[in-house]
Design a protein around this motif. Sequence first.
Motif, PDB file in Angstrom:
ATOM      1  N   ASP A  79       0.743  -1.143  -0.411  1.00 19.70           N
ATOM      2  CA  ASP A  79      -0.284  -0.063   0.012  1.00 19.70           C
ATOM      3  C   ASP A  79       0.708   1.230   0.407  1.00 19.70           C
ATOM      4  O   ASP A  79       1.507   1.681   0.857  1.00 19.70           O
ATOM      5  CB  ASP A  79      -0.491  -0.045   1.511  1.00 19.70           C
ATOM      6  N   ARG A 135      -1.665  -5.316  -9.166  1.00 17.53           N
ATOM      7  CA  ARG A 135      -2.210  -5.848  -8.542  1.00 17.53           C
ATOM      8  C   ARG A 135      -2.227  -7.231  -9.226  1.00 17.53           C
ATOM      9  O   ARG A 135      -2.804  -6.265 -10.532  1.00 17.53           O
ATOM     10  CB  ARG A 135      -2.763  -6.111  -7.302  1.00 17.53           C
ATOM     11  N   ASP A 220      -5.207  -0.309   6.011  1.00 14.38           N
ATOM     12  CA  ASP A 220      -3.406  -0.393   5.575  1.00 14.38           C
ATOM     13  C   ASP A 220      -2.383  -0.399   7.248  1.00 14.38           C
ATOM     14  O   ASP A 220      -1.718  -0.748   6.360  1.00 14.38           O
ATOM     15  CB  ASP A 220      -3.751   0.764   4.752  1.00 14.38           C
TER      16      ASP A 220
END
Length: 323
Positions: A79, A135, A220
Motif C-alpha cells: 500500500d 496487482r 492498511d
Amino acid sequence: MADKRAQRLAELIKPLRVKPGSEVNLAKDYDPGYKADFLNKKKDGPDLLRTGIALLADYQARLAAQDTYGVLVCLQALDAGGKDGTIRHVMSGVNPQGVHVSNFKVPSAEELDHDFLWRYARRLPARGDIGIFNRSHYEEVLVVRVHPENLDRQKLPKEAKGKDVWARRYREINDWERYLSDNGFKVVKLLLNLSKEEQRTRFLKRIDLPEKNWKFSSADARERQWWDDYQRAFSEMLSATSTDWAPWYVIPADRKWFARICAAAVIAHTLMEIDPKYPVVSEQARQELLTVKAELEDEAPKDAPADPYAAAHAKTGKAGMEA
Ligand code: AMP
Ligand code: MG
C-alpha cells in the motif's frame, strides 16, 4: 536518435532487472531510495519522463497497427507504493483505446469458485493491446501466503494445499507466462519497492489531507505488522519467478519521480524489443488504392484541387511526410 534514446533507457533499467535464477534478498539487494547517479531530479527528470512517454506512445501505436503481439505489465507494491500514480503518469501519452487497466482486489465468491489463475486469465490483453494489472496473479503468492486464511477460502482439495503449494504456484505461474510469451504476449513485471519509513510518511499524508482520506483505511496501517513477512515473500517470489521470458524489475519507489521514469523506461524497452512495425500493404492493394484515388480526384468540384490534401502539403513543403 531513437537508438541513442533506447540505449539510455536500457542503461537506466539494467541494474533493476532481476537476473533469472538469482537468489534475491530484497532488503539487502535493492535500495528503495536508489536513483541513478547521473540523474538530477530538476534537470533530467521531466525530460527523461517525457522521452519515455513519447517512446511509449509511438511504439504503442505500432503495436496496435501490427496486431500481432500483446504486452502484459504486472504492477505489484505494498500500500502507498505508488501503483496508481505510476499508471496515471506513465500511460498519459498513449491512446486509451490500446491500454486496459485491471485492478485486482479481494476475490469474489465467483472467483473463489475457480482455479487461482482464472480471474487473471479473463483480463489478459488482446493482440495489439497493452494490459496493465494493478496487482496481479502475484497476490496469490504474496497476500495469500502472508495471510494463509486466504488460501483456506480458495476451496482447494486437500492434496493441493500441502507445504509445497508455494513452489508449485511459482512453477505454474512461470509455465503460464511462458505459454503467453510463446504465443505472442510479452509479460513484464514491476515491483515498486518502498521503504517502511516512506510508507509511514505517505500514510500520514493520506490522513493529513482530507482529499486523500478515501485512499486510506486503518487496515492498511495494520498490515504494516507483517512488513517482514511481505519482504520475505517478495524475495522468494523474485528469486523463483524472474525468467528470461517474463523478467521482474525492482523499481526503487521512495522517489516518485524516479519510479515513474523507471516504469516508463521498462515498458518502453519491452516494446522496443518487440519492435512492432506498421503493416505495409501488398502491391495489389496499393494499385487498388491508386485506382480509387483517381476516381476521387475525378469527383473534384470545379474550383477545388484534385487532391486537397496533397495540394495543402505541397504548399507547406510537407508532402509525403504523413504517407
Ligand atoms: P487496494 O488495491 O488498495 O484497493 O486493495 C486491494 C486489496 O485486495 C489488497 O489489500 C490486496 O491485498 C487484496 N487482494 C488482492 N488480491 C488478493 C487475493 N488474491 N487474495 C486476497 N486478497 C487479495
Ligand atoms: Mg489499499
